[in-house]
Scaffold this motif. Structure first.
Motif, mmCIF file in Angstrom:
data_model
loop_
_atom_site.group_PDB
_atom_site.id
_atom_site.type_symbol
_atom_site.label_atom_id
_atom_site.label_comp_id
_atom_site.label_asym_id
_atom_site.label_seq_id
_atom_site.Cartn_x
_atom_site.Cartn_y
_atom_site.Cartn_z
ATOM 1 N N ILE A 17 45.273 34.331 59.805
ATOM 2 C CA ILE A 17 45.592 34.008 58.410
ATOM 3 C C ILE A 17 45.795 35.326 57.674
ATOM 4 C CG2 ILE A 17 44.772 32.949 56.275
ATOM 5 C CD1 ILE A 17 43.139 31.030 57.983
ATOM 6 N N GLN A 18 47.007 35.509 57.170
ATOM 7 C CA GLN A 18 47.326 36.762 56.494
ATOM 8 C C GLN A 18 47.877 36.485 55.109
ATOM 9 O OE1 GLN A 18 49.905 39.016 59.030
ATOM 10 N NE2 GLN A 18 48.494 38.990 60.736
ATOM 11 N N ASN A 19 48.027 37.550 54.362
ATOM 12 C CA ASN A 19 48.632 37.512 53.031
ATOM 13 C C ASN A 19 47.862 36.680 52.016
ATOM 14 O OD1 ASN A 19 50.729 39.171 53.950
ATOM 15 N ND2 ASN A 19 51.881 37.403 54.673
ATOM 16 N N ARG A 20 46.587 36.576 52.170
ATOM 17 C CA ARG A 20 45.752 35.951 51.148
ATOM 18 C C ARG A 20 45.062 37.049 50.363
ATOM 19 N NH1 ARG A 20 42.684 30.525 53.291
ATOM 20 N NH2 ARG A 20 44.577 29.317 53.597
ATOM 21 N N GLU A 21 45.052 36.895 49.068
ATOM 22 C CA GLU A 21 44.407 37.870 48.211
ATOM 23 C C GLU A 21 42.897 37.693 48.307
ATOM 24 O OE1 GLU A 21 44.201 38.807 43.489
ATOM 25 O OE2 GLU A 21 46.072 38.046 44.310
ATOM 26 N N GLN A 22 42.205 38.782 48.592
ATOM 27 C CA GLN A 22 40.753 38.719 48.688
ATOM 28 C C GLN A 22 40.142 38.612 47.297
ATOM 29 O OE1 GLN A 22 40.145 42.345 51.181
ATOM 30 N NE2 GLN A 22 38.831 40.933 52.341
ATOM 31 N N GLU A 23 39.017 37.913 47.232
ATOM 32 C CA GLU A 23 38.238 37.807 45.999
ATOM 33 C C GLU A 23 36.830 38.295 46.279
ATOM 34 O OE1 GLU A 23 38.854 34.051 43.555
ATOM 35 O OE2 GLU A 23 39.559 33.441 45.552
#
Length: 181
Positions: A17-23
């Protein structure tokens, strides 16, 4: 002026899973007084908003449970508590020390999303870069390697914000003068 040794944990996923903005999901910090003594600590979980469900990878890496995050407060509230704990007030800025630049980027992004000012940050110091310079290392090393070089044992759970900050603080206190040049 106090020195704040800061570590953040953030949402994460395995390589598929890529391109998710971390929080940010956890803030851990140590406040070091002007004489190099650890004076106080801060630790809070933060409920992520964009991706509220933790991946199994993130749960396994950090040991943070979904039900703990479900009960946590939003970033804006925890961040306000953090600034109060830092004894920050307008006209008084902070020096933040982290291991690398990732935590600063996470914090900057979170403040931008929450529409929070960053005027509290007087100076950001990348401890990883300073440590490499102090020790004359050819390249920067991770926290575990730095602790090994200094003959320190890692104490606490890895990938948890407060234990990571406390372990960073050991290095900071040992080289207090060099980190404050």
């Amino acid at each position: 002026m106090y020195s704040i040794i800061l570590d953040l944990e953030a949402t994460c996923w395995n390589e598929t899973i890529q391109n998710r903005e971390q929080e940010i999901i956890e803030i851990g910090a140590c406040r070091v007084d002007p004489y190099g003594k650890i004076e106080n600590t801060f630790s809070r979980l933060i409920r992520p908003q964009k991706y509220p469900l933790l991946s199994s990878y993130c749960k396994q890496l950090t040991g943070i449970e979904q039900n703990d995050l479900d009960r946590a407060k939003k970033f804006e509230i925890v961040f306000d508590e953090f600034l109060n704990w830092c004894e920050y007030d307008e006209g008084n800025s902070l020096r933040i020390f982290t291991w690398g630049k990732t935590d600063l980027q996470l914090l900057t992004n979170a403040c931008e999303i929450a529409n929070l000012e960053m005027d509290w940050l007087e100076e950001f110091i990348d401890m990883k870069a300073v440590f490499a310079r102090i020790k004359g290392l050819p390249k920067r090393v991770g926290l575990d390697k730095a602790l090994l070089i200094e003959n320190f044992e890692f104490e606490g759970n890895r990938h948890r914000a407060l234990p990571d900050a406390l372990n960073l603080a050991k290095i900071f206190v040992r080289y207090f003068e060099e980190f404050n040049e």
